[in-house]
Design a protein around this motif. Structure first.
Motif, PDB file in Angstrom:
ATOM      1  N   GLU B  46      12.567   2.399  -4.022  1.00 22.33           N
ATOM      2  CA  GLU B  46      13.309   3.161  -3.020  1.00 22.33           C
ATOM      3  C   GLU B  46      12.351   3.877  -2.061  1.00 22.33           C
ATOM      4  OE1 GLU B  46      16.185   5.906  -4.656  1.00 22.33           O
ATOM      5  OE2 GLU B  46      16.485   6.825  -2.676  1.00 22.33           O
ATOM      6  N   GLU B  47      11.244   4.372  -2.600  1.00 22.72           N
ATOM      7  CA  GLU B  47      10.280   5.060  -1.735  1.00 22.72           C
ATOM      8  C   GLU B  47       9.677   4.093  -0.712  1.00 22.72           C
ATOM      9  OE1 GLU B  47       7.755   7.087  -4.576  1.00 22.72           O
ATOM     10  OE2 GLU B  47       9.424   8.374  -5.174  1.00 22.72           O
ATOM     11  N   TRP B  48       9.443   2.858  -1.149  1.00 21.87           N
ATOM     12  CA  TRP B  48       8.949   1.881  -0.173  1.00 21.87           C
ATOM     13  C   TRP B  48      10.014   1.597   0.904  1.00 21.87           C
ATOM     14  CZ3 TRP B  48       6.541  -0.620  -4.948  1.00 21.87           C
ATOM     15  CH2 TRP B  48       5.137  -0.477  -4.945  1.00 21.87           C
ATOM     16  N   ALA B 250      -6.898   6.399   1.680  1.00 23.93           N
ATOM     17  CA  ALA B 250      -7.174   7.776   1.277  1.00 23.93           C
ATOM     18  C   ALA B 250      -5.891   8.380   0.707  1.00 23.93           C
ATOM     19  CB  ALA B 250      -7.638   8.599   2.472  1.00 23.93           C
ATOM     20  N   MET B 251      -6.070   9.429  -0.068  1.00 21.30           N
ATOM     21  CA  MET B 251      -4.919  10.203  -0.517  1.00 21.30           C
ATOM     22  C   MET B 251      -4.422  11.011   0.690  1.00 21.30           C
ATOM     23  SD  MET B 251      -6.472  11.513  -4.168  1.00 21.30           S
ATOM     24  CE  MET B 251      -8.135  11.782  -3.558  1.00 21.30           C
ATOM     25  N   VAL B 252      -3.114  10.943   0.946  1.00 19.53           N
ATOM     26  CA  VAL B 252      -2.581  11.625   2.130  1.00 19.53           C
ATOM     27  C   VAL B 252      -1.330  12.400   1.750  1.00 19.53           C
ATOM     28  CG1 VAL B 252      -1.672  11.330   4.466  1.00 19.53           C
ATOM     29  CG2 VAL B 252      -3.452   9.767   3.635  1.00 19.53           C
ATOM     30  N   TYR B 253      -1.307  13.673   2.136  1.00 20.50           N
ATOM     31  CA  TYR B 253      -0.057  14.424   1.964  1.00 20.50           C
ATOM     32  C   TYR B 253       0.119  15.398   3.123  1.00 20.50           C
ATOM     33  CZ  TYR B 253       4.092  16.180  -0.208  1.00 20.50           C
ATOM     34  OH  TYR B 253       5.402  16.494  -0.453  1.00 20.50           O
ATOM     35  N   VAL B 254       1.279  15.253   3.773  1.00 16.22           N
ATOM     36  CA  VAL B 254       1.577  16.064   4.955  1.00 16.22           C
ATOM     37  C   VAL B 254       2.820  16.897   4.673  1.00 16.22           C
ATOM     38  CG1 VAL B 254       2.074  16.005   7.429  1.00 16.22           C
ATOM     39  CG2 VAL B 254       0.684  14.183   6.398  1.00 16.22           C
ATOM     40  N   GLU B 362       9.307  15.070  -3.390  1.00 18.61           N
ATOM     41  CA  GLU B 362       8.011  15.421  -2.779  1.00 18.61           C
ATOM     42  C   GLU B 362       7.388  14.210  -2.085  1.00 18.61           C
ATOM     43  OE1 GLU B 362       6.599  18.786  -6.062  1.00 18.61           O
ATOM     44  OE2 GLU B 362       6.464  16.654  -6.533  1.00 18.61           O
ATOM     45  N   THR B 363       7.492  13.064  -2.737  1.00 14.46           N
ATOM     46  CA  THR B 363       6.913  11.856  -2.156  1.00 14.46           C
ATOM     47  C   THR B 363       7.599  11.521  -0.842  1.00 14.46           C
ATOM     48  OG1 THR B 363       6.427  11.033  -4.369  1.00 14.46           O
ATOM     49  CG2 THR B 363       6.409   9.418  -2.583  1.00 14.46           C
TER      50      THR B 363
END
Lengths: 255, 396
Positions: B46-48, B250-254, B362-363
């Motif tokens: 679902e996230e994809w 890279a690890m990415v979180y916005v 969160e994702t």
């Protein structure tokens, strides 16, 4: 160095007397090891470094223990060695067994020390513990009667010695990875070993078990087994006197 | 710049790390609850799909015998995604071809997915990390040679369309190559190869395939891209390397606040911190060149990748070494811009946007904040056809 076809083969020789082909284990050949001089007092010791080990080259088409056996057979031809005594330790024993199945008449007597090469046990259990998947401490315990002997001070080794050590290890992986530590066909060819065969292991060898060696010996017509006390997988290093003494006695039998 | 949402499909519900020696290779699968696993697949798929809705492309990968990535057959998940999605490009990065015995089967799987997705496949190929060796029973020696030979056979299978051809190589043999279906895209789907070494990158550059590198940071990435460009030039390829040939993961979180972004980033660090592996699985003989092994024996191990952290993973360290971009949209844009110029440009950002206990909400929040408030600016600022090169980027 000797050129055999596409291969540059490193060759050590020591001593005089009847020719003795010595095939080293996965760690490579070290001419300074005490057992070498002891053997050289009685025999002309001929010790090639297997392709991929020491300074011997490794062509990219080579990838099996049987390939190595062919090279050493060619070496015998080149040196004019019609008939030899042969000792092989660990994978050197496996190579020696492969070689001897090809020309049994040219091997007068054969000594296999902690040899691998056949699959004798259950399908769901490795005959030889997976040396590429164990902690160093565990490997030290399996390889040596006295695990403290496994310790190598890397800082004392030259860059060239370190290079050889790393390359030996890589070549070992290439040759024994799959099928792990055996050639499924070898067991079916061992009946050709018609010469007297001495199979030896260190009593504390954690890699080649007594059961494994007993099953291996059953495949060889004239094999007998001897055990060296207070030694692991490399009795030639841990107990060189007992190692040489047993071999000399075996070679002298019937002479 | 194109962005790709990537999830390793980890199974994080494990006992404390002190209770097991290795999260890879030896961790007993009785610790895996298939019911929880099924719910995780629902969620990750679902996230994809949400990433697609937000205009972000899709990336997945494959590992074996590990809780860090429970996707041991990525083409199967990719086939599901081919039917669940409609517009996103589908990147598999990738097929571990040095560890699989039958390259032709991979050519068939990829062609099938390309047709199922109506030409949305991006076909990636990886050598695989050292901990893949034992699960595959794959010889660690001459992997690189097997990798390239397998890839050659796959390309031959995709591009031979007039009846059977044959392939008799050093490692792989096939006397009748005539795959059905053939790929949807012509002559074949775009090819990606990941490597974290300079020598590997030169080979990828020589072929002109898309080069991806993971977590190599400020320190390792420039040399890899330089090698790619060198390989490209030396193979006689025309012009400068366009940035669309280069990818960085890279690890990415916005998030809309630094505090929220930081909280998400802390959870993303699971990638680094939950990677306990027994040392003897990390470097099987032959996996690394002899010279590199000598360096390791001398205690002078090469950095890069997970080695960037030296056992002390933190968000600050990850931000400082360029393995993570996190914060408010403005901040993340600036971080990526800085990295872009430092490495001489790259056209594909692979977002490690889900890990460990970063939950669904969160994702999704992270994907949306990136897609809506950062991605459009990246697309505008960094066109896909820009030339790459550290001197080029500096001049522009």
């Amino acid at each position: 160095m000797l050129r055999l076809g596409e291969i540059e083969l490193e060759l050590h020789e020591a001593g005089d007397g009847p020719p003795l082909l010595f095939l080293h284990s996965g760690g490579g050949f070290e001419p300074e090891d005490a057992f070498v001089a002891m053997l050289a007092r009685r025999y002309r010791v001929i010790a090639p470094s297997h392709p991929g080990f020491g300074h011997s080259s490794l062509p990219d088409w080579m990838d099996s223990i049987d390939d190595i056996a062919h090279v050493h057979l060619e070496l015998m031809d080149r040196l004019g060695l019609r008939r030899v005594k042969m000792i092989g330790c660990s994978i050197g024993g496996w190579i020696a067994a492969e070689l001897a199945t090809k020309t049994p008449d040219r091997i007068e007597k054969l000594v296999l020390v902690g040899p691998e090469g056949v699959k004798t046990g259950r399908r769901d259990q490795l005959d030889i513990p997976d040396i590429f998947a164990l902690p160093q401490e565990e490997m030290a315990r399996l390889r040596f009667h006295d695990p403290a002997k496994a310790k190598i001070d890397l800082a004392k080794l030259s860059p060239e010695q370190l290079r050889i050590m790393a390359r030996n290890n890589e070549s070992l992986a290439l040759l024994v990875w799959e099928p792990y530590m055996h050639n499924p066909k070898l067991a079916h060819r061992l009946h050709r070993l018609t010469m007297p065969v001495l199979m030896m292991r260190g009593a504390s060898d954690g890699l080649v078990s007594a059961e494994y060696l007993a099953r291996y010996a059953k495949l060889v017509p004239q094999a007998r087994i001897e055990t060296i006390e207070a030694a692991g997988h490399l009795p030639q290093l841990e107990q060189p006197e007992a190692f040489v003494q047993k071999i000399v006695a075996f070679f002298n039998e019937g002479v | 710049m194109r962005a790709w949402h990537f999830s390793e499909n980890a199974y994080p519900f494990l006992p404390p790390a002190e209770d097991y020696p290795s999260i890879r290779v030896t961790l007993p699968n009785r610790l895996y609850d298939p019911k929880k696993g099924a719910a995780l697949y629902d969620r990750f798929l679902e996230e994809w799909q949400i990433a697609e809705e937000e205009g972000v492309n899709i990336m997945l990968n494959e590992h074996h015998q590990t809780a860090t990535c429970v996707d041991p057959a990525a083409p199967l998940v990719l086939a599901a995604l081919a039917r669940l999605t409609h517009k996103a490009r589908l990147l598999i990065l990738g097929n571990p071809i040095a560890n699989r015995r039958q390259p032709l089967r991979i050519a068939e799987e990829m062609a099938l997915i390309d047709v199922l997705s109506k030409g949305r496949l991006e076909a990636g190929f990886v050598r695989g990390v050292p901990t893949e060796i034992l699960p595959a029973n794959s010889n660690p020696v001459r992997m690189n040679e097997r990798h390239w030979e397998a890839l050659d056979m796959i390309v031959q299978a995709w591009t031979s369309n007039d009846g059977p051809t044959s392939f008799e190589g050093r490692f792989f043999h096939h006397r009748n190559i005539n795959i059905w279906p053939r790929p949807y895209q012509s002559p074949h789907p775009p090819i990606w190869v990941s490597t974290t070494s300079a020598s590997g990158a030169a080979q990828v550059g020589a072929h002109g395939y898309i080069q991806a590198t993971f977590l190599t940071g400020f320190k390792g990435t420039p040399g890899i891209y330089d090698s790619y460009r060198k390989g490209w030039r030396e193979a006689g390829r025309a012009g400068e390397v366009p940035v669309n040939r280069l990818a960085y993961a890279a690890m990415v979180y916005v998030a809309d606040s630094e505090a929220k972004a930081r909280a998400g980033a802390e959870k993303l660090l699971w990638y680094i911190t939950a990677n306990k592996v027994s040392p003897w699985f990390r470097n099987p003989p032959g996996y690394s060149p002899v010279a590199a092994n000598v360096q390791m024996m001398l205690g002078d191990a090469a950095g890069g990748g997970f080695g960037n952290f030296g056992g002390n993973a933190s968000v600050d360290a990850a931000l400082a070494n360029g393995t993570m971009f996190c914060g408010t949209p403005d901040r993340v844009f600036e971080q990526i811009k800085k990295f872009y110029h430092h490495v001489g440009g790259f056209g594909n950002l692979l977002l490690m946007g889900q890990a460990g206990f970063l939950d669904h909400e969160e994702t999704v929040a992270g994907i949306r904040a990136f897609a809506r408030d950062v991605y459009p600016r990246l697309q505008e600022e960094f066109p896909d056809d820009a030339r790459s090169g550290r001197d080029v980027a500096a001049a522009e």
